[in-house]
Write a protein that holds these residues in place. Sequence first.
Motif, short mmCIF file in Angstrom:
data_model
loop_
_atom_site.label_atom_id
_atom_site.label_comp_id
_atom_site.label_asym_id
_atom_site.label_seq_id
_atom_site.Cartn_x
_atom_site.Cartn_y
_atom_site.Cartn_z
N UNK A 83 0.86 -1.18 0.00
CA UNK A 83 0.00 0.00 0.00
C UNK A 83 0.90 1.23 0.00
N UNK A 84 0.77 2.06 -1.04
CA UNK A 84 1.60 3.25 -1.18
C UNK A 84 0.77 4.50 -0.89
N UNK A 85 1.28 5.40 -0.06
CA UNK A 85 0.52 6.62 0.25
C UNK A 85 0.40 7.52 -0.97
N UNK A 86 -0.69 8.26 -1.01
CA UNK A 86 -0.91 9.27 -2.04
C UNK A 86 -1.23 10.58 -1.32
N UNK A 87 -2.20 11.34 -1.82
CA UNK A 87 -2.51 12.63 -1.22
C UNK A 87 -3.30 12.48 0.09
N UNK A 168 -10.07 6.46 16.78
CA UNK A 168 -11.47 6.18 16.46
C UNK A 168 -11.75 4.68 16.33
N UNK A 169 -10.77 3.93 15.87
CA UNK A 169 -10.87 2.47 15.71
C UNK A 169 -9.51 1.87 16.05
N UNK A 170 -9.47 0.56 16.35
CA UNK A 170 -8.16 -0.06 16.58
C UNK A 170 -7.25 0.11 15.37
N UNK A 171 -5.97 0.29 15.63
CA UNK A 171 -5.02 0.53 14.54
C UNK A 171 -4.54 -0.78 13.94
N UNK A 172 -4.53 -0.84 12.63
CA UNK A 172 -4.07 -2.04 11.93
C UNK A 172 -2.55 -2.01 11.78
N UNK A 189 1.84 -4.88 4.62
CA UNK A 189 2.05 -3.99 5.77
C UNK A 189 1.07 -2.82 5.69
N UNK A 190 0.65 -2.33 6.87
CA UNK A 190 -0.23 -1.15 6.94
C UNK A 190 0.38 -0.18 7.94
N UNK A 191 0.76 1.00 7.46
CA UNK A 191 1.41 2.00 8.32
C UNK A 191 0.66 3.33 8.27
N UNK A 192 -0.66 3.27 8.23
CA UNK A 192 -1.44 4.48 7.98
C UNK A 192 -2.37 4.85 9.13
#
Length: 209
Positions: A83-87, A168-172, A189-192
């Motif tokens: 997963x690549x970040x964008x705007x 607001x919700x558990x972090x993934x 991986x999820x770093x968001x």
Amino acid sequence: MRRPLAATAAVGALAVVLSACGGGARPAANESSIGLAPPSSDATTSVAPVPPSSPATQPSATDQATAGPASNRCTAAVLAGEVRPADAAAGNRYAKLVVTNNGTTPCTLNGYSGLQLLDAAGQPVPTDLEREADPGPSRVVLPPKAQAAANLHWTVVATGDEPVERPCEPEAARAAAIPPDETQPMTLDWHFGPVCAGGRIVISAFYAA
């Protein structure tokens, strides 16, 4: 709507139940578009489009019109995903689910990925996956080392009865993604950070990147 997902060890077992099909997609609000439910090749809902980011610098994928003979479907066994970040703007987050064909022969994607957020222990984190129709499904052939992407969009603003004084919700920490018409997931991986609105993530169909 949320669908609990078992621990990582149970994801494979669920694959038997989550056999995907290429047609007869149901509205985004029902279970075919939630979490790791079977991704299909038809869009049935439309929300605000998420503009794709600039194309990757990897070799371009081509559609069937220029790809020659039909190719086998892309599976988790040959795809590497990230997963690549964008705007980001005003509480909204944008990213791309990018997959690379690490196999030795071309493979084909056509439709939407399934997606389920997981915590560090592999337990499911609330995920409410909603399909958007722009871009919608189209046949994309990935030569070896070529890439395809799907747009992702979510909010980091607490919604409804979600708390505002804490996440607001558990972090993934990770996510499980199933390629279109397949049953076995890739682990990403999820770093968001946390995904608000009950884990609602809007996803597009795959397109050549």
